[in-house]
Design a protein around this motif. Sequence first.
Motif, short mmCIF file in Angstrom:
data_model
loop_
_atom_site.label_atom_id
_atom_site.label_comp_id
_atom_site.label_asym_id
_atom_site.label_seq_id
_atom_site.Cartn_x
_atom_site.Cartn_y
_atom_site.Cartn_z
N ILE A 178 41.32 39.92 36.27
CA ILE A 178 40.16 39.06 35.94
C ILE A 178 40.46 37.62 36.32
O ILE A 178 39.60 36.92 36.88
CB ILE A 178 39.83 39.18 34.44
CG1 ILE A 178 39.40 40.60 34.07
CG2 ILE A 178 38.73 38.18 34.07
CD1 ILE A 178 38.13 41.09 34.73
N ASP A 179 41.67 37.16 36.04
CA ASP A 179 42.04 35.80 36.42
C ASP A 179 41.96 35.60 37.94
O ASP A 179 41.47 34.58 38.42
CB ASP A 179 43.46 35.48 35.94
CG ASP A 179 43.56 35.39 34.42
OD1 ASP A 179 42.51 35.22 33.77
OD2 ASP A 179 44.69 35.49 33.90
N GLN A 180 42.43 36.59 38.69
CA GLN A 180 42.35 36.52 40.16
C GLN A 180 40.89 36.50 40.61
O GLN A 180 40.54 35.76 41.54
CB GLN A 180 43.05 37.72 40.78
CG GLN A 180 44.56 37.73 40.64
CD GLN A 180 45.14 39.01 41.21
OE1 GLN A 180 45.00 39.31 42.39
NE2 GLN A 180 45.79 39.79 40.36
N ALA A 181 40.06 37.31 39.98
CA ALA A 181 38.65 37.38 40.35
C ALA A 181 37.95 36.04 40.11
O ALA A 181 37.21 35.54 40.96
CB ALA A 181 37.96 38.49 39.57
N VAL A 182 38.20 35.47 38.94
CA VAL A 182 37.56 34.19 38.62
C VAL A 182 38.04 33.10 39.57
O VAL A 182 37.24 32.27 40.05
CB VAL A 182 37.87 33.80 37.16
CG1 VAL A 182 37.44 32.36 36.88
CG2 VAL A 182 37.17 34.75 36.20
N ALA A 183 39.32 33.10 39.89
CA ALA A 183 39.85 32.10 40.82
C ALA A 183 39.24 32.26 42.21
O ALA A 183 38.90 31.26 42.87
CB ALA A 183 41.38 32.21 40.89
N ALA A 184 39.10 33.50 42.65
CA ALA A 184 38.55 33.75 43.99
C ALA A 184 37.07 33.41 44.09
O ALA A 184 36.61 32.89 45.11
CB ALA A 184 38.77 35.21 44.37
N LEU A 185 36.34 33.68 43.02
CA LEU A 185 34.90 33.44 43.03
C LEU A 185 34.54 32.00 42.65
O LEU A 185 33.48 31.51 43.02
CB LEU A 185 34.19 34.39 42.05
CG LEU A 185 34.25 35.88 42.35
CD1 LEU A 185 33.61 36.67 41.20
CD2 LEU A 185 33.55 36.21 43.67
N GLY A 186 35.41 31.35 41.89
CA GLY A 186 35.09 30.02 41.38
C GLY A 186 34.34 30.06 40.07
O GLY A 186 33.69 29.09 39.67
N GLY A 187 34.43 31.20 39.35
CA GLY A 187 33.74 31.36 38.07
C GLY A 187 33.32 32.79 37.90
O GLY A 187 33.67 33.66 38.69
N ALA A 188 32.54 33.04 36.84
CA ALA A 188 32.03 34.39 36.61
C ALA A 188 30.75 34.32 35.78
O ALA A 188 30.71 33.63 34.76
CB ALA A 188 33.07 35.25 35.90
N ASP A 189 29.75 35.04 36.25
CA ASP A 189 28.49 35.19 35.51
C ASP A 189 28.31 36.60 34.98
O ASP A 189 27.58 36.81 34.01
CB ASP A 189 27.29 34.88 36.43
CG ASP A 189 27.36 33.50 37.05
OD1 ASP A 189 27.38 32.52 36.28
OD2 ASP A 189 27.41 33.40 38.30
N ILE A 190 28.95 37.57 35.65
CA ILE A 190 28.72 38.98 35.35
C ILE A 190 30.06 39.70 35.34
O ILE A 190 30.90 39.47 36.22
CB ILE A 190 27.81 39.62 36.42
CG1 ILE A 190 26.40 39.02 36.36
CG2 ILE A 190 27.76 41.14 36.28
CD1 ILE A 190 25.57 39.31 37.61
N LEU A 191 30.26 40.59 34.38
CA LEU A 191 31.37 41.52 34.39
C LEU A 191 30.84 42.91 34.09
O LEU A 191 30.21 43.12 33.04
CB LEU A 191 32.43 41.16 33.35
CG LEU A 191 33.52 42.22 33.10
CD1 LEU A 191 34.37 42.44 34.34
CD2 LEU A 191 34.39 41.85 31.89
N TRP A 192 31.06 43.85 35.03
CA TRP A 192 30.85 45.26 34.72
C TRP A 192 32.23 45.89 34.58
O TRP A 192 32.91 46.13 35.57
CB TRP A 192 30.03 45.96 35.79
CG TRP A 192 29.76 47.42 35.46
CD1 TRP A 192 29.97 48.04 34.26
CD2 TRP A 192 29.26 48.43 36.34
NE1 TRP A 192 29.62 49.37 34.32
CE2 TRP A 192 29.18 49.64 35.59
CE3 TRP A 192 28.87 48.44 37.68
CZ2 TRP A 192 28.73 50.83 36.15
CZ3 TRP A 192 28.41 49.62 38.23
CH2 TRP A 192 28.34 50.80 37.47
N ALA A 193 32.65 46.11 33.35
CA ALA A 193 33.95 46.72 33.07
C ALA A 193 33.76 48.23 33.06
O ALA A 193 33.42 48.83 32.03
CB ALA A 193 34.50 46.22 31.74
N HIS A 194 33.99 48.83 34.21
CA HIS A 194 33.61 50.23 34.42
C HIS A 194 34.79 51.19 34.39
O HIS A 194 34.61 52.40 34.31
CB HIS A 194 32.90 50.32 35.79
CG HIS A 194 32.59 51.71 36.21
ND1 HIS A 194 31.82 52.58 35.45
CD2 HIS A 194 32.94 52.42 37.33
CE1 HIS A 194 31.72 53.73 36.07
NE2 HIS A 194 32.39 53.67 37.20
N ALA A 195 36.02 50.71 34.43
CA ALA A 195 37.18 51.58 34.56
C ALA A 195 37.30 52.56 33.40
O ALA A 195 37.06 52.21 32.24
CB ALA A 195 38.46 50.74 34.66
#
Length: 254
Positions: free
Chosen positions: A71-88
């Motif tokens: 999640i930290d990598q995702a936020v850093a790559a995107l520049g933020g987060a508006d949506i999370l689908w935690a599907h695993a």
Amino acid sequence: MRLKGKLAIVTAAASGMGRAGVERFVREGARVAAIDISPTALDQLVADFGADKVVPIIADLSTPEGARSSIDQAVAALGGADILWAHAGMPGPASVENLDMAAYQKAIDLNVTSATLGAGQVAAHMRARGGGAIVFTSSISGLVGSMMSPIYSAAKWAVVGLTKSLSLALAADNIRVNVVCPGLADTPMKIGFTGRNGDPAEAAANEAKVVGAVPMGRLVKPGEVADAVLWLVSDEASFVTGVALPVDGGFTAR
């Protein structure tokens, strides 16, 4: 476009329902961080939908380190987060007798702990952007008991409870939290429920039993679950939170 300019994270993103969700999020204007354990499947996802739209992140979400750092990598790559689908998620052991504790723990870690940690890591980033939408994946087995999958059922009931609690805890931050509860889906994971013993005849018989109990008479398609998630994360569901939405052809309507 219902998600124009949105920054989205999807776990278990490279196949089945998760892949269908990435396709819909991209189509509706989002940039997506796709988290999965399979590098090959992630490469295909990027090739299909574009490196400008999909950021691949390889992670084992059954470990706390993987769940948090992805999640930290995702936020850093995107520049933020508006949506999370935690599907695993995963089926887990078929019986509580002679329970393999390592298999049990992995099922709990992937189904429950990864969702909990993902929400915990992303909440502050959503709060900083004025709100957001979290969707978990449970199952009809999180609404009614599963005779074939007691550990999975226990885990998915926990995910529904997590949803209800977090929807209250995060409402003041304009972070909506919902959960989809699919029936048995026509995905690569299907055989993990119907054919644990490796017997094709048993798998076919179990699938027939499930289909026979569905009023609409078939399995759910991955895209049908992704469509429900798309609605839940969009502004069309702006006043919807704390909902456990069955996508099950009427199975839980009895």
